[in-house]
Enzyme design. Structure first.
Site, PDB file in Angstrom:
ATOM      1  N   SER A 139      41.630  20.997 139.608  1.00  0.00           N
ATOM      2  CA  SER A 139      42.589  20.216 140.016  1.00  0.00           C
ATOM      3  C   SER A 139      41.583  18.672 140.752  1.00  0.00           C
ATOM      4  O   SER A 139      40.083  19.104 140.465  1.00  0.00           O
ATOM      5  CB  SER A 139      42.255  21.024 141.440  1.00  0.00           C
ATOM      6  OG  SER A 139      42.713  20.662 142.525  1.00  0.00           O
ATOM      7  N   TYR A 152      38.840  27.475 147.100  1.00  0.00           N
ATOM      8  CA  TYR A 152      39.336  26.598 146.363  1.00  0.00           C
ATOM      9  C   TYR A 152      38.958  25.717 145.339  1.00  0.00           C
ATOM     10  O   TYR A 152      38.892  26.058 144.388  1.00  0.00           O
ATOM     11  CB  TYR A 152      40.598  26.506 146.497  1.00  0.00           C
ATOM     12  CG  TYR A 152      41.699  25.267 145.842  1.00  0.00           C
ATOM     13  CD1 TYR A 152      42.145  26.851 145.766  1.00  0.00           C
ATOM     14  CD2 TYR A 152      41.833  24.100 145.607  1.00  0.00           C
ATOM     15  CE1 TYR A 152      43.517  25.517 144.986  1.00  0.00           C
ATOM     16  CE2 TYR A 152      42.713  23.952 144.344  1.00  0.00           C
ATOM     17  CZ  TYR A 152      42.975  24.187 144.428  1.00  0.00           C
ATOM     18  OH  TYR A 152      44.257  23.864 143.587  1.00  0.00           O
TER      19      TYR A 152
END
Length: 257
Positions: A139, A152
């Protein structure tokens, strides 16, 4: 080299980014294994639809990737794994001092530990076949950070590190490992959030998309699952044979800031 006849296992692929990548790899001729933690008729119907539309073999294999043994079993059940796309993920947002420990453990297990387990199980199969591609979906948050996303961001940074280790361990073999780092991607989940977010901020859907959701994405456009699938296809091509251990950002300029 064509990926026709190769087998691609894509984790977390019954929707969103994973499903988009599976579709693009199947369109390129790969047989695909879809995966998620559910085991519904709809899950198996997705695989049947891909098979019908692309003429490839598509299967759905359920596995709870929060458990290492289940992640390894997924690879065992697939039988052949030429392309491994580690995509499965979940999210929880909270300040660190309020972040539930069980949420931290679950996110790290699904998004980082599962990458270790699937890769460890797949590499011997790739070595036996004499070719392999490990594609980890990290990401923009694998390269930068945002508040309230400690698990995350930590997991996605860890995926980038894991990718580099795999690349170094396979550097003298016809196996590569790379990470794709998307910014905001237009998935059904994101699309469904836009109306509620617009109401929350008392904005039009266009305004909330540009000023809130895409605030950190300079292009002010979502990436698409088809684009991510195209990048995955490229990483499987001969042109990418010497691309290993790196990240490819598909984030509209986010990490250029």
């Amino acid at each position: 080299m064509s990926i026709t006849g190769k087998t691609a296992v894509v984790t977390g692929s019954n929707s969103g980014i994973g499903l988009g990548i599976a579709w693009e790899l199947a369109k390129g001729g790969a047989n695909v294994v879809l995966n998620s933690y559910t085991d519904s008729e709809d899950d198996h119907a997705l695989a049947a639809e891909i098979s019908k539309e692309t003429g490839t073999t598509a299967r759905y294999i359920q596995a709870d990737l929060s458990k290492g043994a289940a992640a390894r079993s997924l690879i065992e059940k697939a039988g052949q794994v030429d392309i491994l796309v580690n995509n499965a993920g979940i999210q929880h947002v909270a300040p660190i001092d309020e972040f539930p420990a069980e949420k931290w453990d679950m996110i790290i297990a699904i998004m980082l530990s599962s990458v270790f387990h699937t890769t460890a199980a797949a590499l011997p199969l790739m070595r036996k076949a004499g070719w392999g591609r490990v594609i980890n979906i990290s990401s923009a948050h694998g390269l930068t950070a945002s508040p309230y996303k400690s698990a995350y961001v930590s997991a996605k940074h860890g995926v980038v590190g894991m990718t580099k280790v795999v690349a170094l361990e396979t550097a003298r073999e016809p196996i590569t490992a790379n990470a794709i780092c998307p910014g905001y991607v237009l998935t059904p989940l994101v699309e469904a959030q836009i109306p509620d977010t617009a109401k929350k901020y008392d904005m039009s859907e266009e305004e909330v998309t540009q000023k809130v959701i895409l605030e950190r994405q300079p292009s002010k456009e979502f990436a698409t699952t088809e684009q991510l699938g195209g990048v995955a296809q490229f990483l499987c091509s001969d042109a990418a044979a010497q691309i290993t251990g790196t990240t490819i950002s598909v984030d509209g300029g986010w990490t250029a800031l």
